[in-house]
Design an enzyme around this catalytic site. Structure first.
Site, mmCIF file in Angstrom:
data_model
loop_
_atom_site.group_PDB
_atom_site.id
_atom_site.type_symbol
_atom_site.label_atom_id
_atom_site.label_comp_id
_atom_site.label_asym_id
_atom_site.label_seq_id
_atom_site.Cartn_x
_atom_site.Cartn_y
_atom_site.Cartn_z
ATOM 1 N N GLY A 17 42.690 18.737 9.937
ATOM 2 C CA GLY A 17 43.026 17.317 9.892
ATOM 3 C C GLY A 17 44.502 17.100 10.155
ATOM 4 O O GLY A 17 45.306 18.025 10.047
ATOM 5 N N GLY A 19 47.726 13.931 9.697
ATOM 6 C CA GLY A 19 48.111 12.680 9.065
ATOM 7 C C GLY A 19 49.589 12.428 9.272
ATOM 8 O O GLY A 19 50.261 13.148 10.019
ATOM 9 N N ASP A 134 49.165 8.556 -2.754
ATOM 10 C CA ASP A 134 48.331 8.247 -1.599
ATOM 11 C C ASP A 134 46.838 8.441 -1.910
ATOM 12 O O ASP A 134 46.148 9.176 -1.220
ATOM 13 C CB ASP A 134 48.755 9.129 -0.415
ATOM 14 C CG ASP A 134 48.246 8.608 0.913
ATOM 15 O OD1 ASP A 134 47.899 7.410 1.006
ATOM 16 O OD2 ASP A 134 48.201 9.408 1.868
#
Length: 159
Positions: A17, A19, A134
């Site tokens: 992933g 971000g 977050d």
């Protein structure tokens, strides 16, 4: 951005992933002969001395946390490292965002159980002075048995 092949001793296998803070890779630890998740902080943050200091402080704070729903940190880059990274246990499953997208709304009991496990993990972190900045479905991992692993979260040490 091209994928690095090796970071320090860790052999990069694939991207898990990406971000705003960086990327997470499936990697191999040849010293301990195990697959790990390697979270590599973006080069922009690596160049900032305040970000580097905060990262090292946060890595130590996260590593001190012990709870079944909080990531196990195995290692992190040292102060002189070219890269900033966390080495974590590699999980099986998917994040809550993807699960909701493919399976739809969770049944009430499953949502309550997931919320309860997440709250237990956050309570441990908060008692240790670590505040997560977050919380979102992309940062909550669910294993194939449905257990919540709030392990892809990026906590920040309370200042």
């Amino acid at each position: 951005m091209s994928q690095p092949e090796v970071i320090d001793r860790y052999e990069i296998r694939r991207v898990l992933g990406t971000g705003a803070m960086g990327s997470v890779y499936a990697a191999w630890d040849p010293k301990l002969h195990r697959e790990v998740a390697l979270k590599v902080i973006s080069p922009t943050l690596v160049r900032d001395p305040k970000s580097r200091e905060r990262f090292h402080r946060e890595a130590r704070a996260i590593a001190a946390l012990r709870h079944p729903n909080i990531v196990e940190i195995y290692d992190y880059s040292g102060p002189a490292s070219e890269h900033l990274y966390l080495v974590m246990e590699k999980l099986n499953g998917d994040d809550l965002f993807n699960l909701l997208g493919t399976k739809g709304v969770l049944p009430e009991a499953a949502a309550a159980a997931a919320g309860h496990e997440l709250c237990l993990a956050l309570e441990v972190a908060h008692r240790a002075g670590v505040i997560h900045r977050d919380i979102k479905p992309e940062n909550v991992f669910v294993d194939p048995a449905g257990r919540v692993d709030a392990k892809r979260q990026q906590p920040a040490a309370q200042e």
